[in-house]
Design a protein around this motif. Structure first.
Motif, PDB file in Angstrom:
ATOM      1  N   LEU A   1     -12.152  57.659  69.347  1.00  6.31           N
ATOM      2  CA  LEU A   1     -13.189  58.006  68.375  1.00  6.31           C
ATOM      3  C   LEU A   1     -13.628  56.771  67.592  1.00  6.31           C
ATOM      4  N   VAL A   2     -12.666  55.970  67.168  1.00 13.81           N
ATOM      5  CA  VAL A   2     -12.981  54.738  66.436  1.00 13.81           C
ATOM      6  C   VAL A   2     -13.848  53.815  67.291  1.00 13.81           C
ATOM      7  N   GLU A   3     -13.480  53.665  68.545  1.00 13.28           N
ATOM      8  CA  GLU A   3     -14.242  52.798  69.445  1.00 13.28           C
ATOM      9  C   GLU A   3     -15.677  53.303  69.613  1.00 13.28           C
ATOM     10  N   ALA A   4     -15.824  54.616  69.728  1.00 10.75           N
ATOM     11  CA  ALA A   4     -17.162  55.187  69.913  1.00 10.75           C
ATOM     12  C   ALA A   4     -18.021  54.985  68.671  1.00 10.75           C
ATOM     13  N   VAL A   5     -17.426  55.156  67.497  1.00 12.10           N
ATOM     14  CA  VAL A   5     -18.171  54.990  66.248  1.00 12.10           C
ATOM     15  C   VAL A   5     -18.671  53.560  66.100  1.00 12.10           C
ATOM     16  N   THR A   6     -17.794  52.602  66.306  1.00 11.15           N
ATOM     17  CA  THR A   6     -18.166  51.198  66.101  1.00 11.15           C
ATOM     18  C   THR A   6     -19.099  50.680  67.199  1.00 11.15           C
ATOM     19  N   LYS A   7     -18.875  51.121  68.431  1.00 13.08           N
ATOM     20  CA  LYS A   7     -19.685  50.653  69.551  1.00 13.08           C
ATOM     21  C   LYS A   7     -21.125  51.117  69.439  1.00 13.08           C
ATOM     22  N   ASP A   8     -21.307  52.353  68.948  1.00 18.67           N
ATOM     23  CA  ASP A   8     -22.651  52.940  68.937  1.00 18.67           C
ATOM     24  C   ASP A   8     -23.253  52.978  67.528  1.00 18.67           C
ATOM     25  N   ALA A   9     -22.623  52.274  66.578  1.00 21.74           N
ATOM     26  CA  ALA A   9     -23.129  52.215  65.197  1.00 21.74           C
ATOM     27  C   ALA A   9     -23.385  53.602  64.627  1.00 21.74           C
ATOM     28  N   ALA A  10     -22.408  54.506  64.792  1.00 14.91           N
ATOM     29  CA  ALA A  10     -22.530  55.859  64.262  1.00 14.91           C
ATOM     30  C   ALA A  10     -22.292  55.860  62.750  1.00 14.91           C
ATOM     31  N   ASP A  11     -22.776  56.900  62.088  1.00  9.53           N
ATOM     32  CA  ASP A  11     -22.568  57.033  60.647  1.00  9.53           C
ATOM     33  C   ASP A  11     -21.143  57.441  60.310  1.00  9.53           C
ATOM     34  N   LEU A  12     -20.535  58.223  61.183  1.00 12.56           N
ATOM     35  CA  LEU A  12     -19.151  58.635  60.969  1.00 12.56           C
ATOM     36  C   LEU A  12     -18.591  59.281  62.228  1.00 12.56           C
ATOM     37  N   GLY A  13     -17.255  59.403  62.253  1.00 10.55           N
ATOM     38  CA  GLY A  13     -16.562  60.120  63.317  1.00 10.55           C
ATOM     39  C   GLY A  13     -15.759  61.245  62.708  1.00 10.55           C
TER      40      GLY A  13
END
Length: 571
Positions: free
Chosen positions: A329-341
């Motif tokens: 989840l952390v990797e997905a948030v940072t990789k795709d510049a998400a607002d939150l996980g």
């Protein structure tokens, strides 16, 4: 061939299926037993298992299959968990040497046990009858009893067994139509004017465990008075199978629509929609799949979801939304510049939050953030309730806004009691559960996750900035740590006796100003920090919680407590 070995083989088949992560239905029969388990080749035919993808239940074909499952005590099938690698050899050998009639204990949130060791169909029937004996004293039989379960191995079959016992005793029973979040069945218990609900879950515990808890009609955890009565009933309760299936008294229902309708009254849907948040969601194979992702989509979020199918082994990890389980989840948030996980635990009563920088927020931080959000942005008021092990930054925030602060023993049941007594803005605990004003007195990870999204939508700022502002407003930061010290009962008793009769006047050079005994022993320090010693009632553990105003002090206090406790070991 002993029934326990058959159960072992059945478990192993399911392990192979889960390990392969099949998402479409597939039949596995018992024809190929070679090389799997010693002496299995001589076994009589085993029941056929259907492994189902997505939201479907595991199904066991035929009456004989169900009979094998329901009538097996199967303590030696513990070794499946050894083979899977989820328990150690020492634990398996110790438990295999005992039998399934050992004392059934209710902890802070019901009874939990190891599947096929003490958590057996026989014991489920016994505990169900003990609960039913309590129901006889509190409700009339014109009110239905609800039965629910999470995604664990056999949880749906345990639930069905319980429903049959209740129906056999004359109760009308409503069983959920799929695995269900604890807060959802809790809401249903109140909304449907029921006689309460039985929830089969071991929450965030490892895959080999299952559990059962009773949720009264007020939609919160059972009080100690209720659980004490249930425990007292167990000794005289039968573990015999129900006579007949009583299908005329058992029905299924979908609790989702009514829960979601209520949830949308607690969050500002339009505000979240206007923010157009990009969210990553890790279901962790939990009951929140189909709920939290659906709510996020309803609120206009751009959602990417992971692990949204039932896996009884939780991907080989723990169904607990903490850092080590949230790497993907952390990797997905940072990789795709998400607002939150966002994530939840197995039964969705605990939350997991990742900010836009990839930081996994602690429950203490989330409680502080949301307390501020509810007052500052939504204009709500009420008391703040926390347990003895939860951050005192909440006390500081309460003082800033002129709110009352209450401290309870560990366990959400105590927070729930306070919520039923007075208006509570937010109540929560450091282990990751919270509820808010207007909601049921039960922790709800789905609501907690959505309130964090709502806070971002209101402020229009990154989550990391909101956290920083909340901590600063509460005169933080403070630093928390927990030590899990493995101590035998005699050592635990010696520690408690010493700290009670001869409490220290200082800890690592910091003066002690007060001693609290609300739950364990809490030492309030002169600089505003604190140390809590709390022995586990079910494990050989002494938990030592602490909060300090610097990392340096945290290290010194932890080292001091470890040394002092080690010296108190009986000769």
């Amino acid at each position: 061939m002993p029934l326990s070995a058959r159960f072992l083989a059945l478990s192993f088949f399911r392990f192979q299926i889960a390990r392969s992560r099949f998402k479409t239905g597939i039949s596995i029969d018992s024809s190929d037993r070679s090389g799997m388990i010693p002496n299995l080749a001589a076994a009589s035919p085993l029941p056929e298992v259907i492994a189902c993808g997505n939201n479907d239940r595991i199904r066991f074909k035929g009456k004989r299959a169900r009979s094998i499952l329901k009538n097996s005590t199967a303590s030696t099938s513990l070794r499946i968990w050894l083979r899977v690698g989820l328990v150690g050899r020492e634990e398996v050998d110790k438990m295999s040497a005992s039998n399934s009639t050992e004392e059934i204990k209710f902890g802070t949130d019901g009874w939990r046990g190891l599947i096929a060791h003490d958590f057996t169909f026989a014991n489920v029937r016994k505990v169900t009858r003990a609960i039913a004996s309590y129901l006889e004293t509190a409700y009339t039989k014109d009110r239905p009893v609800l039965v629910s379960y999470d995604t664990r191995f056999l949880a749906d079959e345990f639930a069905r067994t319980s429903a049959e016992v209740l129906a056999d005793l004359g109760w009308t029973v409503m069983v959920v139509d799929r695995d269900c979040p604890t807060p959802v069945i809790a809401y249903s218990a109140k909304h449907l004017n029921s006689a309460g609900a039985l929830m089969f879950t071991a929450s965030h515990n490892p895959a080999p465990y299952c559990g059962i808890k009773y949720i009264p009609d007020y939609a919160g955890p059972a009080t100690p008075e209720i659980t004490d009565t249930i425990v007292a009933n167990i000794a005289g309760a039968s573990d015999a199978p129900a006579i007949g299936s009583h299908n005329d008294k058992i029905s299924t229902f979908d609790p989702k629509p009514e829960y979601l309708k209520f949830l949308y009254t607690l969050i500002d849907v339009e505000r979240i929609r206007s923010a157009k948040l990009k969210v990553k969601y890790d279901a962790l194979y939990s009951t929140s799949r189909g709920y939290l992702d659906g709510v996020l989509e309803h609120c206009g979020c751009d959602v990417e979801s992971f692990h949204t199918y039932r896996d009884v082994l939780f991907g080989g990890g723990m169904p607990e939304p903490k850092g080590e389980q949230l790497v993907e989840l952390v990797e997905a948030v940072t990789k795709d510049a998400a607002d939150l996980g966002l994530a939840t635990d197995g039964d969705s009563d605990r939350f997991g939050i990742v900010d836009e920088l990839g930081n996994v927020l602690t429950p203490n931080t989330v409680l502080l953030l949301l307390a501020r959000h509810l007052v500052k942005n939504k204009g709500l008021t009420g008391a703040i309730v926390r347990t003895v092990a939860t951050t005192h930054l909440l006390d500081n925030m309460a003082a800033k806004y002129g709110l009352t602060i209450y401290e309870t023993a560990v366990g959400f049941k105590y927070i729930g009691e306070k919520m039923r007594e007075t208006a509570v803005l937010i109540g929560g605990e450091e282990s990751g559960g919270l509820s808010v004003l207007g909601h049921i007195p039960e922790k709800d990870g789905i609501l907690a996750d959505m309130l964090v999204a709502e806070a971002i939508a209101y402020e229009g700022k990154p989550l990391s900035q909101l956290v920083e502002e909340a901590i600063k407003e509460a005169d933080g930061p403070l630093y928390n740590k927990r030590l899990d010290l493995h101590l035998e009962d005699a050592h635990k008793a010696a520690v408690l006796d010493s700290f009670t009769k001869n409490p220290p006047t200082e800890i690592a050079g910091i003066g002690v100003k007060e001693l609290g005994r609300k739950d364990g022993i809490k030492l309030y320090l002169e600089d505003g920090g604190w140390v809590l010693l709390r022995p586990s009632g079910t494990e050989p553990l002494m938990r030592v919680y602490m909060e300090t105003n610097s990392v340096e002090k945290e290290t010194k206090v932890a080292e001091y407590m470890e040394k002092v406790i080690a010296k108190l070991e009986p000769a």
